[in-house]
Design a protein around this motif. Structure first.
Motif, mmCIF file in Angstrom:
data_model
loop_
_atom_site.group_PDB
_atom_site.id
_atom_site.type_symbol
_atom_site.label_atom_id
_atom_site.label_comp_id
_atom_site.label_asym_id
_atom_site.label_seq_id
_atom_site.Cartn_x
_atom_site.Cartn_y
_atom_site.Cartn_z
ATOM 1 N N THR A 29 0.886 -1.331 0.060
ATOM 2 C CA THR A 29 0.087 0.121 -0.012
ATOM 3 C C THR A 29 1.040 1.368 0.035
ATOM 4 O O THR A 29 0.653 2.309 -0.700
ATOM 5 N N PRO A 30 1.758 1.650 0.807
ATOM 6 C CA PRO A 30 2.721 2.356 0.749
ATOM 7 C C PRO A 30 3.424 2.570 -0.687
ATOM 8 O O PRO A 30 3.720 3.906 -1.197
ATOM 9 N N ASP A 31 3.597 1.725 -1.299
ATOM 10 C CA ASP A 31 4.359 1.630 -2.654
ATOM 11 C C ASP A 31 3.488 2.161 -3.487
ATOM 12 O O ASP A 31 4.063 2.841 -4.620
ATOM 13 N N THR A 32 2.375 1.703 -3.461
ATOM 14 C CA THR A 32 1.220 2.270 -4.480
ATOM 15 C C THR A 32 1.017 3.705 -4.147
ATOM 16 O O THR A 32 0.928 4.400 -5.100
ATOM 17 N N LEU A 57 -7.671 5.862 -2.638
ATOM 18 C CA LEU A 57 -7.258 6.151 -1.387
ATOM 19 C C LEU A 57 -8.379 6.329 -0.441
ATOM 20 O O LEU A 57 -8.232 5.787 0.731
ATOM 21 N N ALA A 58 -9.571 6.701 -0.888
ATOM 22 C CA ALA A 58 -10.776 6.531 -0.048
ATOM 23 C C ALA A 58 -11.037 5.071 0.453
ATOM 24 O O ALA A 58 -11.557 5.074 1.641
ATOM 25 N N GLY A 85 -0.774 15.720 -1.229
ATOM 26 C CA GLY A 85 -1.797 14.944 -0.679
ATOM 27 C C GLY A 85 -1.577 13.683 -0.357
ATOM 28 O O GLY A 85 -1.890 12.976 0.542
ATOM 29 N N LEU A 86 -1.012 12.979 -1.395
ATOM 30 C CA LEU A 86 -0.762 11.605 -1.438
ATOM 31 C C LEU A 86 0.558 11.364 -0.480
ATOM 32 O O LEU A 86 0.221 10.207 0.280
ATOM 33 N N ASP A 87 1.360 12.364 -0.285
ATOM 34 C CA ASP A 87 2.422 12.109 0.665
ATOM 35 C C ASP A 87 2.165 12.108 1.948
ATOM 36 O O ASP A 87 2.468 11.363 2.767
ATOM 37 N N ARG A 88 1.244 13.081 2.086
ATOM 38 C CA ARG A 88 0.720 13.245 3.589
ATOM 39 C C ARG A 88 -0.020 11.915 3.905
ATOM 40 O O ARG A 88 0.176 11.615 5.134
#
Length: 455
Positions: free
Chosen positions: A69-72, A267-268, A446-449
């Motif tokens: 999941t973090p990789d994605t 992400l949601a 946004g994705l990094d946070r």
């Protein structure tokens, strides 16, 4: 005896609770002890132990899924930034390219229209000058001479206008060559009219003066038609380029918007947080940039389309009118005094230019067919009966040609201006570029946070 028996009874092994007995402690040498065998663990593990043994593998699998999941998220954040950058770059390119195409189409159409006007005015001047020399009336000769000079002035003004809009050396050179030929021809027209006197049409001096000037101005103005055709082709090319420019942000920005919306949905579902403000704002910026740049490019395409529509009409109209007026001038030239070779050459030129006007669309006009018949009568009489040729050229043929010109209309440059073209140096492309970059940056933030929160 009884005491010994009691002692033996007390030493005998007692039954284990639950009625079971314990094996004797005496064992055969070399055989395993029953007690040690009883204390050894069972060879078959219970079901709960098997489950406990399998749980580390499940934990490793779960750990692998957690790491994916973090990789994605990292990949999506990089793709989000790239999507914004590509959208901004595509929007900047589309707007600047479409604006440049609109300006190119506008000035090309303007140069084509004004040059076509000049070409027609020069041909009108040639026919009016020949009429001034051929007519028997001094007042008519003066009127036609003035018309010839006025047409030259109009041609000069139109060429000056076209030269002011010219953006390349070849166009400017062609226009300048035609302009330089006008003053000598105006002098030749005045001298020929004066030499003709009352205008009997048989004055060799008048015809010689007019022919010398006419040949020079005809040679200088001949390349103008090629210039008109080239500029009109440029308008058509600009229309194609503007259409492609309008499609660029739609394709790139549309794909980027789909990517960012998909990232929000994924992400949601993954983190159970419906709204990611930076990602949402970034998506809105990318989508807005796409719509804005596509709209600006389409607006420029409309300007190009208007120029292209005018160019399509002008292309046939300018060729028809220029060829028709040149055919008329050549017909009158054939009636001038001169050698047989000169008369025949003028007659051949009249036939050739009339055929060119036919091919360009003049044949569809009934008035043109009437004029062509009158022209043929002039050309057939010119080698042997010049008086008859002069009479026919200045009466019947003149009336028929005037009727054709009235129906054909005139080339006007007022409908082919560059008023609708966007100005150079607009800030809109830069705004589109910055908006795309901002949208991509916000998507990345946004994705990094969310990635940091997920850890």
């Amino acid at each position: 005896m009884s005491s010994a028996a009691g002692v033996r009874g007390a030493a005998a092994p007692q039954p284990a609770p639950g009625g079971s007995t314990t094996a004797s402690s005496t064992s055969t040498p070399g055989a395993p002890s029953q007690a040690s065998a009883a204390s050894a663990p069972s060879a078959v593990a219970p079901t709960g132990a098997r489950r406990r043994a399998a749980s580390p593998r499940r934990n490793r699998a779960a750990g692998k899924g957690t790491r994916s999941t973090p990789d994605t998220m990292r990949r999506l954040s990089a793709l989000g930034l790239l999507a914004g950058v590509l959208t901004g770059a595509a929007s900047y390119t589309a707007v600047t390219s479409a604006d440049a195409a609109a300006r190119e189409a506008a000035w090309s159409a303007h140069v084509a229209a004004t040059t076509a006007e000049a070409q027609v005015a020069i041909a009108q001047s040639r026919s009016a000058a020949a009429t001034a020399v051929l007519t028997d009336s001094s007042s008519t000769a003066t009127t036609n001479s003035s018309t010839a000079i006025d047409s030259l002035v109009t041609a000069s003004d139109r060429l000056t206008n076209a030269a002011g809009a010219a953006q390349d050396e070849a166009t400017l050179a062609t226009i300048s060559a035609a302009q330089e030929a006008l003053p000598p021809y105006a002098a030749a027209v005045g001298a020929a009219t004066t030499a003709a006197g009352s205008g009997s049409g048989v004055s060799s001096a008048a015809a010689t003066r007019l022919r010398s000037g006419d040949e020079a101005v005809a040679a200088a103005s001949a390349p103008l038609q090629g210039l008109v055709s080239q500029r009109l082709t440029d308008v058509e090319d600009a229309q194609t380029f503007a259409s492609l420019s309008a499609a660029l942000p739609i394709v790139v920005g549309g794909a980027a918007t789909v990517l960012l919306v998909g990232s929000m949905v994924w992400l949601a579902r993954k983190t159970r947080r419906v709204i990611n403000p930076p990602l949402l704002i970034g998506t809105v910026l990318v989508a807005g940039t796409t719509v804005f740049s596509a709209g600006a490019a389409v607006q420029s395409s409309v300007v190009v389309g208007g120029a292209a529509d005018g160019a399509t009409a002008l292309k046939s109209q300018s060729v028809v009118l220029a060829a028709a007026h040149e055919a008329r001038a050549a017909e009158l030239q054939s009636a001038l005094a001169g050698s047989t070779a000169q008369v025949q050459a003028a007659g051949q030129q009249a036939q050739d230019t009339a055929a060119r006007a036919d091919a360009a669309g003049a044949a569809a006009n009934p008035a043109w067919a009437t004029y062509v018949q009158s022209q043929k009568q002039t050309l057939s009489a010119a080698p042997n009966d010049r008086a008859k040729a002069v009479t026919n050229a200045t009466t019947t043929s003149a009336t028929a040609f005037a009727a054709f010109v009235k129906e054909a209309g005139a080339v006007t440059a007022t409908t082919h201006n560059d008023a609708g073209a966007p100005a150079a140096g607009s800030t809109l492309p830069w705004l589109a570029l910055l908006a795309g970059l901002g949208g991509g940056s916000l998507a990345w933030i946004g994705l990094d946070r969310r990635l940091k929160d997920y850890r």
